[in-house]
Design an enzyme around this catalytic site. Structure first.
Site: not given
Ligand code: NAD
Length: 495
Positions: A91, A177, A181, A230-231, A235-236, A252, A286, A385
């Site tokens: 996966d 959730k 991917l 996540g990104s 997140g924002s 995070e 991360c 990143e």
């Protein structure tokens, strides 16, 4: 492989019947189809989670009772470790030994939070000393309610464990959730929970896209807490949406973490930890220490050794023996990382090694591990990143310069320092503006220790007791204990 959503203790098809493809990143083959949940399915999942929280009494069970379920889930994961690890490889792409390690860690996380759930039974709350002897007061912790957990694709089952285990231990119920991917093993977690007889609605797993299923969780009025990894941009958005309903939120997010190596470090040890800090999990970590700062005296020798060892990394399909670097997770991620390398080149960086598809690989999202030098400080390669196996390395002359360069970032997730001078290493550890600091290593992560970032790397902490607190509210209980009447409206003499 499962093909249904897990809602209210049952396997169900998505109401609108949509599906999405699961692609093996090593072969680019479509290996499965999964249900694409929509707002209607999320609604059913939240309703089930609410019932389990409000009516069916999950938060009213003793900590020890909840711990029994958590331990059963840990046991269920361990019993299927090999099979689940293989699912993660096809996966996500990571090498099998890494996946095995992740699955063992996920089981360990459920065991650890079972221990904390047990301890909650002996917690009478914190007595509070008041300035007025007519009252006593104590603070108790209670579960927040339904937690919406939204996770990324880099550690599929482990990221689920980091959220589901503390949430259930705290007494919350969960709608999880997974990333679109890598959703296979989150459904296996549901199957394991089902096998452990977890009451219906306590854990619900909805697969689907971020913009539909994820957004529906974020917007749902029945969700009291959002836990997201996540990104930064997502997140924002989640934090802004949470503000509307004053939902509790923990985030995070990403990082661009520095690794400062002083010239008294052992070169072999430094090479090993530098490589582990960036090439583990194809650099899709991360906390990856993607900016390495090396003191002048050993820069030339260390760079030569890092390049030499990086070129020896065995690349291939993660199911094969001896592979240390698998493919990136998706075509999109692969193209983004290649694009970042190209942009670095255009900005003036030198590709010391890697930066291209390895010879002999016609299919799969394979990329040679890459070392960049001469990376301009104002370039995206240094500041943003990349989330791939791409290391930026540059020299520094003294401690002050190293700290300044290390902290000059909008991120603050992690930082590492290597030196034989323990006093100096401790001093630098304190100076780092980051939530996770490693001395003489990079990346080892322990369930018992707090995990999370400063600055734009997030809000809140996961793991350890801090991870449990993420899912708890604090309530004060104050009691009037005086023999005397209160005497405000009715004066004692007139009463
Ligand atoms: P992403 O933000 O694109 O997706 C993360 C999750 O959010 C997925 O499940 C996705 O479906 C969902 N999502 C996307 N849009 C959404 C929306 N509008 N509403 C609700 N949910 C939505 O990130 P990614 O590409 O999956 O993961 C990579 C990023 O995660 C990197 O930036 C990395 O640094 C970060 N990350 C951080 C940590 C940490 O502990 N700090 C750990 C792993 C990954």
């Amino acid at each position: 492989m499962r093909s249904e959503l897990y809602i209210d203790g049952r396997w169900v098809s998505p109401i609108k019947g949509g599906t999405f493809d699961v692609i093996n990143p090593a072969t680019e083959d479509v290996i499965h189809k999964l249900p694409a949940a929509t707002a209607e399915d999320v609604d059913a999942a939240v309703a089930a989670a609410r019932r389990a929280f409000d009516k069916d009494g999950w938060p009213k069970l003793s900590g020890a009772q909840r711990a029994t379920y958590l331990r059963a889930i840990a046991g269920g994961i361990r019993a299927r470790q090999q099979e689940i690890a293989r699912l993660e490889v096809i996966d996500n792409g990571k090498p099998l030994p890494e996946a095995e390690w992740d699955i063992a860690d996920a089981a360990g996380c459920f065991d650890y939070y079972a221990g904390l759930a047990d301890q909650r039974d002996n917690d009478p709350g914190e007595a509070i000393e008041l300035s007025d002897a007519r009252f006593t007061s104590r603070a108790v912790k209670e579960p927040i309610g339904v937690a919406g957990a939204i996770i990324p694709w880099n550690y599929p089952l482990l990221m689920a464990a980091w959220k589901v285990a503390p949430a259930l231990a705290a007494g919350c119920t969960v709608v999880l959730k997974p990333a679109e991917l890598t959703s296979l093993t989150a459904l296996e977690l549901a199957a394991i929970a089902d096998g452990a007889k977890l009451p219906p609605g306590v854990l619900n797993v909805v697969t689907g896209s971020g913009s539909v299923a994820g957004q529906a969780i974020v917007d749902h009025k029945g969700v009291a807490k959002l836990a997201f990894t996540g990104s930064g941009p997502v997140g924002s958005k989640i934090m802004a949406a949470a503000a509307r309903d004053i939902k509790r939120v923990s985030l995070e997010l990403g990082g661009k973490s520095p690794f400062v190596v002083f010239d008294d470090a052992d070169i072999d040890e430094a090479v090993e930890w530098i490589m582990f800090g960036i090439f583990w999990n194809q650099g899709q970590v991360c906390s990856a220490t993607s900016r390495v700062l090396v003191q002048d005296g050993i820069y030339g020798e260390l760079l030569r050794r890092v390049v030499e060892e990086t070129q020896k990394i065995t690349i291939g399909n993660g199911v094969e023996d001896g592979i240390l670097l698998g493919p990136l997770v998706s075509k999109r991620q692969y193209e983004q990382v290649l694009g970042a390398i190209e942009a670095a080149r255009s900005a003036g960086a030198t590709v010391a090694c890697g930066g291209r598809r390895p010879d002999g690989f016609e299919r799969g999202y394979f990329l040679e591990p890459t070392v960049l030098t001469d990376v301009p400080l104002d370039s995206d390669a240094w500041r943003e990143e990349i989330f791939g196996p791409v290391l930026c390395i540059r020299p520094f002359s003294d401690e002050n310069e190293a700290i300044e360069l290390a902290n000059e970032s909008r991120f603050g997730l992690a930082a590492a320092v290597m030196s034989k001078d323990d006093v100096r290493a401790e001093r630098v550890a304190v100076a780092f503006r980051a939530g996770i600091v490693w001395i003489n290593c990079s990346q080892p992560t322990f369930t018992e220790a707090p995990w999370g970032g400063y600055k734009e790397s997030g809000i809140g902490r996961e793991l350890g007791y801090w991870g449990l607190e993420n899912y708890l509210e604090t309530k004060q209980i104050t009691k009037f204990v005086s023999e005397e009447p209160w005497g405000w409206y009715l004066k004692p003499s007139e009463a």
